[in-house]
Design an enzyme around this catalytic site. Structure first.
Site, mmCIF file in Angstrom:
data_model
loop_
_atom_site.group_PDB
_atom_site.id
_atom_site.type_symbol
_atom_site.label_atom_id
_atom_site.label_comp_id
_atom_site.label_asym_id
_atom_site.label_seq_id
_atom_site.Cartn_x
_atom_site.Cartn_y
_atom_site.Cartn_z
ATOM 1 N N ASP A 94 -8.033 2.310 12.253
ATOM 2 C CA ASP A 94 -6.755 2.953 12.071
ATOM 3 C C ASP A 94 -6.659 4.486 11.547
ATOM 4 O OD1 ASP A 94 -5.075 1.135 13.532
ATOM 5 O OD2 ASP A 94 -4.340 0.368 11.897
ATOM 6 N N SER A 110 -3.328 -10.192 6.394
ATOM 7 C CA SER A 110 -3.019 -8.804 6.624
ATOM 8 C C SER A 110 -2.545 -8.994 8.240
ATOM 9 C CB SER A 110 -4.036 -7.899 6.421
ATOM 10 O OG SER A 110 -3.659 -6.509 7.060
ATOM 11 N N ASP A 149 0.872 -1.461 0.203
ATOM 12 C CA ASP A 149 0.030 0.000 0.010
ATOM 13 C C ASP A 149 0.811 1.309 0.032
ATOM 14 O OD1 ASP A 149 -1.945 -1.925 0.472
ATOM 15 O OD2 ASP A 149 -2.733 -0.998 2.018
ATOM 16 N N ARG A 181 -0.676 3.213 17.771
ATOM 17 C CA ARG A 181 -0.967 4.208 16.889
ATOM 18 C C ARG A 181 -0.632 5.685 17.250
ATOM 19 N NH1 ARG A 181 0.016 0.408 14.093
ATOM 20 N NH2 ARG A 181 -1.511 -0.470 12.560
#
Length: 402
Positions: free
Chosen positions: A123, A175, A13, A94
């Site tokens: 996210d 993932s 990505d 995060r």
């Protein structure tokens, strides 16, 4: 935009996002890579990958120690567990990543931030909520909400058309997201909750069936709610976590398979491996059992749920987080002691616990003869404790006349 700092991982990505940003915004792209303990293999060659994709610079920032000390350990003190099972490994990382990204943006004079989060996940909310709290003046670009690339195949084709090298393939099944605390797995057969996870899902821990047939005992030392030593060896927060990860993973500790409620409204299924964190949680709970009275434990359970929700939702940089952490710090003031845990076939069980602040007294609790407790006193306590029920029953027997 003149300059954009992209939260870059080196995966498919973000490899596509670098040239896409340059083409669509005619801007300079600076790649930022957060080392939160995902491992040397994942970080290998990441600077070269970023520049090969078109980034002008790539900053790799080592955040592992700060992550353990300033994010994992405070969260541990709250006892936060999302929906009763998830130890919040992805959510916990995060805010520190977002904070470091903003710091790089300030350093290089960027006027925008970008991330590779999809429009379906949690996210995107976590990153952008942190950006809002730390850098409201910077523009946020979320390519997954703008571009027309909608599959792995389209991303791979996009890179191939531009002769940009990428090690990803169209056959990737899962993932994954890894850091010092945990690794998560989504996709593949996990998208059907009727499917049992196959052996290839798990990458960090042994299965309980493959774990040693003999249990292993380890000692954990705690001071004010923080793990400070393992088996008598004083270590940093990161050192304690890494040691416990290694010991517990061998015994298959820390696997969970859950269907959780995402912040954006849908349910998702994930498998998580958190071996060291599971041991740490068990040790802290064992000490809490000794040092917290009933009302305090009840209050902490409320704090735990509140903190789990705000962390999951990306509200780290808020007054609410500061408030809950302050309360947790107060409750952890006497969470000091030692716990011995038994690791065996997927379980971490506290089998011994002691604390200089323990409220447990064998003199009072014993089933044998004692000289500190008059059992006749219980009669009056029970009568007063049950008085509302007695009054209600008397009223009912009297036909409601009181």
């Amino acid at each position: 935009m003149n300059k954009v700092v992209l939260a870059y991982s080196g995966g498919l990505d973000t490899s596509a996002i670098v040239p896409w940003l340059k083409e669509h915004y005619d801007c300079d792209v600076v790649a930022f890579v957060a080392d939160v303990g995902q491992g040397a293999e994942e970080l290998a060659g990441v600077e070269e990958k970023a520049k090969a994709s078109g980034a002008s610079e790539c900053y790799v920032v080592d955040l592992k120690e700060e992550f353990a000390r300033a994010y994992i350990y405070p969260t541990l003190k709250t006892g936060a567990v999302y929906e009763g099972t998830y130890l919040l490994g992805t959510a916990m990382a995060r805010p520190i990543i977002a904070k470091a990204q903003v710091e790089i943006a300030r350093k290089v004079g960027a006027d925008a931030l970008a991330h590779g989060c999809t429009g379906k996940g949690n996210d995107q909310v976590r990153f952008e909520s942190c950006y809002a709290a730390l850098a409201p003046d910077l523009t946020v670009i979320a390519p997954w909400r703008e571009w027309q690339l909608d599959s792995r195949e389209s991303l791979l084709n996009y890179l191939a058309e531009r002769d940009i090298p990428c090690s990803a393939s169209a056959t990737k099944i899962y993932s994954r997201d890894a850091n010092a605390w945990h690794i998560s797995h989504e996709g593949g057969e996990l998208e059907d909750p009727w499917n049992e996870p196959s052996a290839q899902v798990w990458t960090l821990t042994n299965s309980p069936e493959q774990a040693p047939d003999e249990p292993e005992y380890l000692s954990v030392t705690l001071e004010k709610g923080e793990i400070t030593a393992v088996n008598g060896a004083s270590l940093s927060p990161l050192g304690c976590l890494e040691t416990l990860n290694q010991l517990a993973a061998k015994h298959g500790v820390g696997r969970v398979d859950i269907v959780e409620n995402r912040l954006v409204g849908m349910k998702s299924r994930g498998c998580y491996e958190t071996p060291g964190g599971t041991v740490m949680m068990a040790a802290l709970q064992a000490i809490d059992e000794l040092v917290l009275d009933k009302a305090s434990r009840s209050w902490k359970s409320q704090l735990s749920e509140q903190f789990a929700q705000l962390l999951y939702d990306g509200r780290w940089f808020t007054p609410l987080k500061q408030s809950v952490l302050a309360a947790a710090e107060a409750l952890a003031e006497k969470a000091t002691g030692e716990v011995v845990l038994k690791l065996y076939k997927g379980q971490a069980t506290a089998v011994k616990k002691r604390s200089p602040y323990s409220l447990y007294s064998e003199d009072f609790a014993t089933f044998g003869a004692d000289e500190v407790y008059n059992q006749q006193h219980a009669e009056g306590f029970i009568r007063l404790f049950s008085l509302p029920s007695r009054i209600a029953a008397l009223q009912q027997q009297g036909g409601g006349d009181g």
